[in-house]
Design a protein around this motif. Structure first.
Motif, short mmCIF file in Angstrom:
data_model
loop_
_atom_site.label_atom_id
_atom_site.label_comp_id
_atom_site.label_asym_id
_atom_site.label_seq_id
_atom_site.Cartn_x
_atom_site.Cartn_y
_atom_site.Cartn_z
N VAL A 168 0.84 -1.20 0.00
CA VAL A 168 0.00 0.00 0.00
C VAL A 168 0.87 1.25 0.00
CG1 VAL A 168 -1.73 1.30 1.28
CG2 VAL A 168 -1.93 -1.18 1.10
N LEU A 169 1.97 1.24 0.73
CA LEU A 169 2.90 2.37 0.69
C LEU A 169 3.43 2.58 -0.73
CD1 LEU A 169 4.91 1.94 4.00
CD2 LEU A 169 3.52 3.91 3.37
N LEU A 227 0.66 6.76 -6.63
CA LEU A 227 -0.41 7.74 -6.75
C LEU A 227 0.09 9.16 -6.58
CD1 LEU A 227 -3.33 6.00 -4.82
CD2 LEU A 227 -3.18 6.41 -7.27
N MET A 228 1.04 9.35 -5.68
CA MET A 228 1.58 10.70 -5.48
C MET A 228 2.24 11.22 -6.74
SD MET A 228 3.06 10.31 -1.61
CE MET A 228 3.70 11.96 -1.45
N ALA A 257 12.98 4.29 5.35
CA ALA A 257 12.14 4.77 6.46
C ALA A 257 11.70 6.21 6.23
CB ALA A 257 12.91 4.63 7.77
N ALA A 258 12.62 7.04 5.70
CA ALA A 258 12.28 8.45 5.46
C ALA A 258 11.22 8.58 4.37
CB ALA A 258 13.54 9.22 5.07
N VAL A 259 11.36 7.79 3.31
CA VAL A 259 10.37 7.83 2.22
C VAL A 259 9.02 7.35 2.72
CG1 VAL A 259 9.74 6.83 -0.01
CG2 VAL A 259 12.07 7.63 0.37
N LYS A 260 9.01 6.29 3.52
CA LYS A 260 7.75 5.78 4.07
C LYS A 260 7.05 6.85 4.90
CE LYS A 260 9.04 0.88 4.30
NZ LYS A 260 9.25 -0.28 5.19
N GLN A 261 7.83 7.58 5.71
CA GLN A 261 7.25 8.62 6.54
C GLN A 261 6.67 9.74 5.68
OE1 GLN A 261 10.00 10.20 9.39
NE2 GLN A 261 8.47 11.47 10.43
N GLU A 262 7.37 10.11 4.62
CA GLU A 262 6.90 11.15 3.71
C GLU A 262 5.60 10.73 3.04
OE1 GLU A 262 8.26 13.28 -0.49
OE2 GLU A 262 9.57 11.84 0.49
N ILE A 263 5.56 9.49 2.57
CA ILE A 263 4.36 9.00 1.88
C ILE A 263 3.18 8.93 2.84
CG2 ILE A 263 3.34 7.03 0.70
CD1 ILE A 263 6.16 6.42 -0.38
N VAL A 283 -5.77 -0.27 -12.99
CA VAL A 283 -4.55 0.38 -13.46
C VAL A 283 -3.36 -0.41 -12.95
CG1 VAL A 283 -5.59 2.67 -13.61
CG2 VAL A 283 -4.50 1.96 -11.48
N PHE A 284 -2.26 -0.34 -13.69
CA PHE A 284 -1.06 -1.10 -13.34
C PHE A 284 -0.07 -0.19 -12.62
CE2 PHE A 284 3.22 -2.72 -14.51
CZ PHE A 284 3.14 -3.96 -13.88
N ASP A 285 0.42 -0.67 -11.48
CA ASP A 285 1.45 0.04 -10.72
C ASP A 285 2.77 -0.70 -10.91
OD1 ASP A 285 3.14 1.21 -8.89
OD2 ASP A 285 2.14 0.37 -7.13
N PRO A 286 3.72 -0.11 -11.64
CA PRO A 286 4.98 -0.82 -11.91
C PRO A 286 5.81 -1.08 -10.66
CG PRO A 286 5.07 1.44 -12.74
CD PRO A 286 3.66 1.19 -12.34
N ALA A 287 5.63 -0.27 -9.59
CA ALA A 287 6.41 -0.48 -8.37
C ALA A 287 6.02 -1.79 -7.68
CB ALA A 287 6.24 0.69 -7.42
#
Length: 250
Positions: free
Chosen positions: A8-9, A15-16, A33-39, A197-201
Motif C-alpha cells: 500500500v505504501l 499515486l503521489m 524509512a524516510a520515504v515511508k514517513q513522507e508518503i 490500473v497497473f502500478d509498476p512499483a
C-alpha cells in the motif's frame, strides 16, 4: 491510525507521482524509512463510512510488431454501493474495440458487456482493510453481452480487499478513495482487467474508486516492446458517474 503494509505504501508512492502531490518527485523504487514517513504523511486514514464509490476508465493501447499494428480501446465503469447494513452491490460495464492490422493479418474484435453483483462487506478492525464478497446477480443491473468473437469467462464470485484513504492537500481530489485488489484471481481479460490500473512499483493491478461522484481515469501505452509503461491521469468526476458511464468514451 492503522499501520500501512509495504504494497500500500508503494501504491501511495505511485499515486503521489500520478496525481502530482506537492513537492513529490516520483514513485519510490526503494522505500526507506524516510520515504515511508513522507508518503504516509500525505495520506489520511479516516473513519470509514458506507457509501457509493465509482470509476470510469478510458484505456488506449497501441503497439507494433514487425509490420503489424495492434490498437485496443477500452471504456469501462465500475459502481460499488456499500450499504450501512453491510450489504453491497456492483454494476460494472465495459466496451472493447481491438484491431490487428498488417500485411499478413487483419482482424478486429468488439465486446460490450454489463454485469451485476450482490454481496456483503465489512471493515477489518485490526488492519483497516475493507473486505467485500460478491456473487453475480443480474437483478442488480441489466445483463448485456455482445461479442464479435471472444466471449470472456466470468467467475461466479468476486472477492475484493480495499484500503480506504483520503489525499491531503490535493486540489480537485477532496473525496475519499478506495484502492482494491482482487483476492480470488488475477485481472483476467474481461474480469478485473477492464477496470484496473497497473502500478509498476508493486507489479500489481489496482481497482481505484472514488466516493460520491467517483473518479475518471485515462491510461494507455504506446510503444514497440514490453518495456513500455502506461501513462495515467486521475481526476475527480464533476458529475455523478452512472452505472452506464462505460457506454460513453471521454
Amino acid at each position: 491510525m492503522f499501520s500501512i503494509d509495504e504494497k500500500v505504501l508503494q501504491l501511495f508512492s505511485f499515486l503521489m507521482a500520478t496525481l502530482g502531490g506537492p513537492g513529490y518527485k516520483g514513485p519510490a523504487q526503494g522505500l526507506t524509512a524516510a520515504v515511508k514517513q513522507e508518503i504516509a504523511a500525505a495520506f489520511e486514514d479516516r473513519a470509514f463510512n458506507a457509501g457509493r464509490f465509482a470509476n470510469a476508465l478510458q484505456r488506449e493501447d497501441k503497439s507494433k510488431h514487425a509490420l503489424q499494428v495492434i490498437q485496443e480501446t477500452t471504456t469501462s465503469s465500475f459502481v460499488l454501493a456499500l450499504n450501512a447494513d453491510g450489504t453491497a452491490t456492483v454494476c460494472r460495464g465495459w466496451q472493447y474495440l481491438g484491431f490487428n492490422s498488417g500485411p499478413e493479418v487483419n482482424q478486429s474484435e468488439r465486446i460490450r458487456e454489463q454485469l451485476g453483483y450482490r454481496g456483503f462487506w465489512h471493515r477489518n478492525p485490526d488492519d483497516g482493510w475493507v473486505d467485500i464478497d460478491l456473487s453475480l446477480d443480474d437483478r442488480v443491473c441489466d445483463s448485456i453481452g455482445e461479442y464479435s468473437n471472444l466471449v470472456p469467462r466470468h467467475a461466479a464470485k468476486w472477492q475484493l480487499r480495499c484500503f480506504p484513504f483520503l489525499l491531503k492537500g490535493m486540489p480537485g481530489m477532496e473525496e475519499p478513495l478506495l484502492a482494491c485488489r482482487m483476492v480470488n484471481g488475477g485481472p483476467d481479460f474481461g474480469e478485473g482487467e477492464p477496470h484496473t490500473v497497473f502500478d509498476p512499483a508493486t507489479q500489481q493491478y489496482w481497482l481505484l474508486l472514488g466516493a460520491e461522484n467517483g473518479i475518471r481515469i485515462k491510461t494507455g501505452t504506446t510503444g514497440d516492446g514490453k518495456d513500455s509503461l502506461p501513462g495515467i491521469q486521475v481526476t475527480q468526476a464533476d458529475s455523478l458517474l452512472s452505472a452506464e458511464a462505460w457506454r460513453y468514451p471521454f
